[in-house]
Design a protein around this motif. Structure first.
Motif, PDB file in Angstrom:
ATOM      1  N   GLN A   1     107.078   9.548  69.571  1.00  0.00           N
ATOM      2  CA  GLN A   1     106.883   8.129  69.253  1.00  0.00           C
ATOM      3  C   GLN A   1     107.689   7.660  68.047  1.00  0.00           C
ATOM      4  O   GLN A   1     108.130   6.509  68.019  1.00  0.00           O
ATOM      5  N   GLN A   2     107.863   8.513  67.058  1.00  0.00           N
ATOM      6  CA  GLN A   2     108.652   8.069  65.911  1.00  0.00           C
ATOM      7  C   GLN A   2     110.091   7.771  66.332  1.00  0.00           C
ATOM      8  O   GLN A   2     110.714   6.842  65.834  1.00  0.00           O
TER       9      GLN A   2
ATOM     10  N   GLN B   1     111.010   6.896  69.407  1.00  0.00           N
ATOM     11  CA  GLN B   1     110.948   5.670  70.211  1.00  0.00           C
ATOM     12  C   GLN B   1     110.909   4.435  69.307  1.00  0.00           C
ATOM     13  O   GLN B   1     111.580   3.427  69.573  1.00  0.00           O
ATOM     14  N   ALA B   2     110.131   4.524  68.246  1.00  0.00           N
ATOM     15  CA  ALA B   2     110.026   3.372  67.336  1.00  0.00           C
ATOM     16  C   ALA B   2     111.365   3.105  66.652  1.00  0.00           C
ATOM     17  O   ALA B   2     111.747   1.943  66.457  1.00  0.00           O
ATOM     18  N   MET B   3     112.075   4.165  66.292  1.00  0.00           N
ATOM     19  CA  MET B   3     113.390   3.974  65.668  1.00  0.00           C
ATOM     20  C   MET B   3     114.357   3.320  66.663  1.00  0.00           C
ATOM     21  O   MET B   3     115.144   2.446  66.283  1.00  0.00           O
ATOM     22  N   VAL B   4     114.311   3.765  67.900  1.00  0.00           N
ATOM     23  CA  VAL B   4     115.176   3.165  68.921  1.00  0.00           C
ATOM     24  C   VAL B   4     114.822   1.687  69.095  1.00  0.00           C
ATOM     25  O   VAL B   4     115.704   0.817  69.137  1.00  0.00           O
ATOM     26  N   ALA B   5     113.540   1.387  69.182  1.00  0.00           N
ATOM     27  CA  ALA B   5     113.121  -0.012  69.345  1.00  0.00           C
ATOM     28  C   ALA B   5     113.606  -0.850  68.170  1.00  0.00           C
ATOM     29  O   ALA B   5     114.139  -1.950  68.354  1.00  0.00           O
ATOM     30  N   ASP B   6     113.435  -0.339  66.969  1.00  0.00           N
ATOM     31  CA  ASP B   6     113.861  -1.109  65.798  1.00  0.00           C
ATOM     32  C   ASP B   6     115.369  -1.342  65.794  1.00  0.00           C
ATOM     33  O   ASP B   6     115.830  -2.399  65.360  1.00  0.00           O
TER      34      ASP B   6
END
Lengths: 383, 383, 383, 383
Positions: free
Chosen positions: C276-277, C279-284
């Motif tokens: 998830q970390q 994924q969150a970096m990719v989303a950001d």
């Protein structure tokens, strides 16, 4: 840790304070006072009362390092510090009276404060264009009248004002800013209202006060005429560190509630605790708290050693106030909708912590002052 | 502070190391070695050599708390730690040899390392799909051959490999992961190249290595067969804290250079130092450094007391690596175009600090591990 | 999109530019020029050459909105914009010549620039105490001599200077700041050196230049005497937006490389892409790029409509420069050790993006200017 | 802009809504309803009523792009959207009824909602272990009974529940999740309480509801049995974008109040507006609002064009909810103690904005979903 068993403080807060937390205390200083009145005898009996005063004044005589842990434990509930009589603004007022008070003033004001028979406030802040962050803009005046002084002015955001028996008031005289002790039943003292602020559980609320030809005798002067600013500065450093200590407990509690929640709550097949974003938020909370504790303890140790903490306490104030708010914000976020409600106290803790980034000097003010100081120190630095 | 006068370290770095800093050292480990060879006799003469080893091994016998300040001072220049022989990876390799080495291994490897006669490296990381952050993915193997072992595998980002006389190699055996001491002139050891990384001044660069039927005798085993991971874990905590200490010095120097610049440079009628945004950046740098030092010192004191720092060192690694990078980034920003050039070392310090957020465990990995640990601890927590 | 098929640009960059990327180009403007010379005929043949100039000048005549997408695609490689002759500083120099140049100057300078037969630079920045962010501190002078001017001064960080055939120079005259076209083979023009900056692939490097009694004829004046600042301001807005467009491509490429890596690399039993970390970096990263594109496009549409983008382009410059840097920083972080090496270009992209937070006006300068402008506008605002 | 003059909206909000804002509305949905009842006739008369519905339904028939600006203007006051009958949850409920309702349901529910004769709510969220972010955890059931269904379950944080005439309820049937229209005077429907949340001005509060053998006829089914989730998804994207639009107005107003304050308030000899840290905060607020508007408008234009905004609306939700909160937080900080009080509405706006980072999908959930989607898309990407 010191002469106080921390487990006993923790136990007191869990058993007596937290169960008495009540949204009916919001913006209701008198209701809050009633609950504190129930709690104080228990705290006294358990040997937890007045940790910050010397033994001679009926306190526990703790060092600053010892106090750090005790105030953090007390601060887990908004009721803890008041119950143990180590809450602002009475705590710094007691320290001021201890330092600057005459024997008579100690008898008249320090003793009943320490005993918990009455409350007080410290009246410095004024609405625009008066003194906010900048005390040189002080507009409240004290002018000579026979055998005393007439005080005129307008104060607001005076924490503790509602229900206070007296105020320590900062006013401008011909000889410079001076502190006066003013009874709140003085006919020249008028409590206009309780200003509802985002933090709903301040003891005595945040008062707006008008002084109109408020006559006080000469013996109302606290310390020397013209030294009012110097005294105010002296009280600020320990006052803001005590805030750091107490609010650390509040943030720690918010984190624990969030941890409990994510350990149980499931979503999309996982416990929330199994999600990496949640784990990272938990880790960041602990890192923030760890760094906050170390910065606060470092100041406490320096104060116990009699050293100045002018720079270190300002750095701690900025870091800790922002770090604790991040902790509460993440805790609320982890708890989802529940974290937004008054059911869980986390949203309320978030509200209680927000003003600390402003009260006792906004972060921006401290940053500018610190930056200038460091830049000046570095001049001629040839390393 | 300890048995080393910090001013002497500062003086050594300012007088001997900083003037020898040279962009010709970039990605050129052998040129760097030559400069270090000039510096080491001076460091030894000044009593600054080998702060981390016990006196019996020719070191200064400093405690961890004493080392913290000495390594920070040394770390002001990228040449300092190498000059004082307290740089990675030799420093942790010496500690490993001291703990796990046989008497013979100490004579053969620890002594010449301590004397600075040779360099070494630690070969653990492998390209995908091998062991990166996750050591269980180890693909390098050591298989039994008569009287010894054949090592086969592929390693990269092996800091210190260029010019190293030997490597401590982690390889998988039937009995579990095991550490071997391998001479770099072993015909089965091939240094493929120096990987140019963003940090240009690593001693011995970052090597890519291939092991092909690399035969070693039984006495090449370091410690016990099958304990290779356990040893690697043991070295990690002190290694990453030593990194924190050394790099703190680099960030501190970047800040001082920036302070000097903004104290002098004018723009739009003001000294840059008079602008509040600059003041705030300076304040934040000092706050970051102050918190970083306290977290590092806290671990040092715990290690001196023989306590585990498993959690505290991971928290410090995350915070310090990110805080120091922020300091260098702000310092570069304050210096404008000059901060982007190799004229001022700030841009180079920024490059040196970037990988610390990844090496020794990326921040994300530590956050996930810490989060899980805290969440597990909080289970059943009834406070 | 416009008269250029974006897939063709993408294809050109993938097929011709990226394979020619080479660390040998680092700080080596002449090697870089040789590679660009190979690429330009290909770009011309593919109809991708000179997107920003009108058709009459041999360009593709794209609108700003059309250019935004083309420059982003070109910018995926540091070779793309140079190959298509839409790189700084030639691109804004061509626009200046087009606007302010005489017919003769267009023939002598614009035509060969457009044809790619020579390169140029724009010499404004000076070392302290000269003109950095604040052009009013300009110290280079142009004094009247018979039939022309003598220019004296010191410039640095002049991007493009190495290998340039001429410079547009900003110098102070009695009638105010003025722009002059100076041949680099003028005996009064001396290129002191190439300043090695953190961004290693600037076309023509970053030069330090000394002007010593550098005589130029009257026809060297570009536009009107005394209007040099006004012209410099005019070029700045489109110049910084073109930077946003080109560098967007570089950040996008870094993200794609990181995505590819985390989709394949495993650790602790998971693909990194499953964490998830990550994924969150990719989303950001995608959110940052999306917002950056919208802010840039909004300015492009306003410029196409002939509107001022004074405020919008400054907001875009601050946001985009910081957002793209975050994207590259996260991309490098996701790739671990590989993200730190020159093997993957991500660490190099990170280095290329860092100065954009400073060049064309540091973020702090824009924030202060924007803040003051908004605060002034809001005065008397009675909504 | 559209068929609505924005100045007229602004005027209506300034003249009619803002003067009626009252802390007595806090957690008091019925008092709030009374004020809205005063305002609606005025809004209708001014031609501002029901911007989101087609003209046939009595609405203004605005496109999404037109609505964006109107909703932002309305959202400057917490009373605006309710007054214009474009507030949640009635607004998305009307859209659901328009899409899925039978002719009879439109007559019975859509018409009176549109006319403002009654209010409604949407009952999806359940306390743990029921459906929070994850709708598959739905525990409320609807079981077949003669001629209808019996609904049993527990819902909470049902915005709008207090004073609603009916609820659209999501319940699990054998054929899958289904939406039912339930009258709140149904004997099986019990409003347990109004949950006091950090946002104090939600129309109809946040209700906790218990369904106990709550019988409804077959014609209570909204749309098709088993399609409840699909419908819920459909309503979410426009619903969250409408939130972005309305709350943008609230953040904009907080910023304007802060700008006014710093333009007047002085400290240490300067207007606060002259301090660079304040200027930078103002600039960052405008940049955040500018980017937020562009992201929202981009979605609006896509929706008007009939395109999917699945990804873009999630990116906008994350960015806008966090950006607006930053704006309000900075606005409060700039206003010091006053920013913490209910005197200035900024602290209240801060509280209103906090839950938007959670409601309609927490930022963390969107980030994980977006990250996975982008990572999947990038697989096999060979550019």
């Amino acid at each position: 840790m010191g002469r106080v068993d921390l487990d006993r403080v923790r136990d007191f807060v869990r058993t007596h304070c937290i169960p008495r937390e009540d949204v009916a205390h919001m913006h209701n200083p008198l209701a809050l006072d009633r609950t504190l009145a129930e709690l104080r005898p228990i705290a006294r009996e358990l040997g937890l009362y007045l940790p910050q005063l010397p033994v001679e004044q009926g306190g526990l005589g703790l060092t600053w390092v010892e106090r750090a842990a005790v105030l953090e434990e007390a601060g887990r509930s908004y009721l803890g510090p008041g119950a143990m009589n180590c809450a602002a603004p009475d705590q710094p007022n007691m320290i001021s009276l201890l330092r600057q008070g005459t024997a008579q003033q100690k008898r008249d004001y320090l003793e009943p404060l320490a005993a918990g028979r009455l409350r007080s406030c410290f009246a410095m802040t004024e609405p625009a264009p008066g003194a906010g962050s900048d005390p040189s803009m002080l507009r409240t005046t004290a002018t000579r009248a026979d055998g005393g002084w007439n005080i005129d002015g307008h104060k607001w955001f005076i924490t503790g004002a509602v229900g206070a028996a007296f105020a320590i008031v900062l006013a401008r005289t011909d000889a410079g800013p001076t502190q006066f002790i003013v009874h709140t039943d003085n006919p020249g003292f008028r409590l206009v209202r309780n200003i509802r602020a985002i933090d709903p559980f301040a003891i005595g609320g945040h008062g707006e006060i008008v002084f109109e030809r408020c006559f006080v005798n000469d013996d109302a002067v606290l310390g020397e005429v013209g030294q009012g600013f110097a005294y105010a500065q002296q009280r600020l450093e320990p006052a803001r560190l005590s805030h750091c200590m107490r609010l650390m407990g509040r943030a720690q509690r918010a984190l624990e509630l969030a941890q409990q929640y994510v350990n149980e709550r499931r979503s999309f097949g996982d416990r929330l605790a199994d999600l990496q974003q949640v784990q990272a938020m938990v880790a960041d909370c602990h890192i923030d708290l760890h760094a906050s504790r170390l910065m606060t303890l470092d100041c406490a140790a320096r104060m116990d050693a009699g050293q100045s903490v002018k720079t270190e306490s300002a750095m701690a104030k900025v870091f800790v106030s922002e770090a604790l708010y991040r902790v509460a914000d993440r805790a609320a976020q982890m708890m989802g909708a529940l974290g937004m409600s008054e059911d869980a106290p986390v949203a309320l803790i978030l509200r209680e912590l927000r003003p600390f980034r402003i009260y006792d000097g906004a972060s921006e003010l401290h940053r500018a002052t610190l930056g200038r100081r460091f830049l000046k120190l570095s001049q001629g630095d040839s390393r």
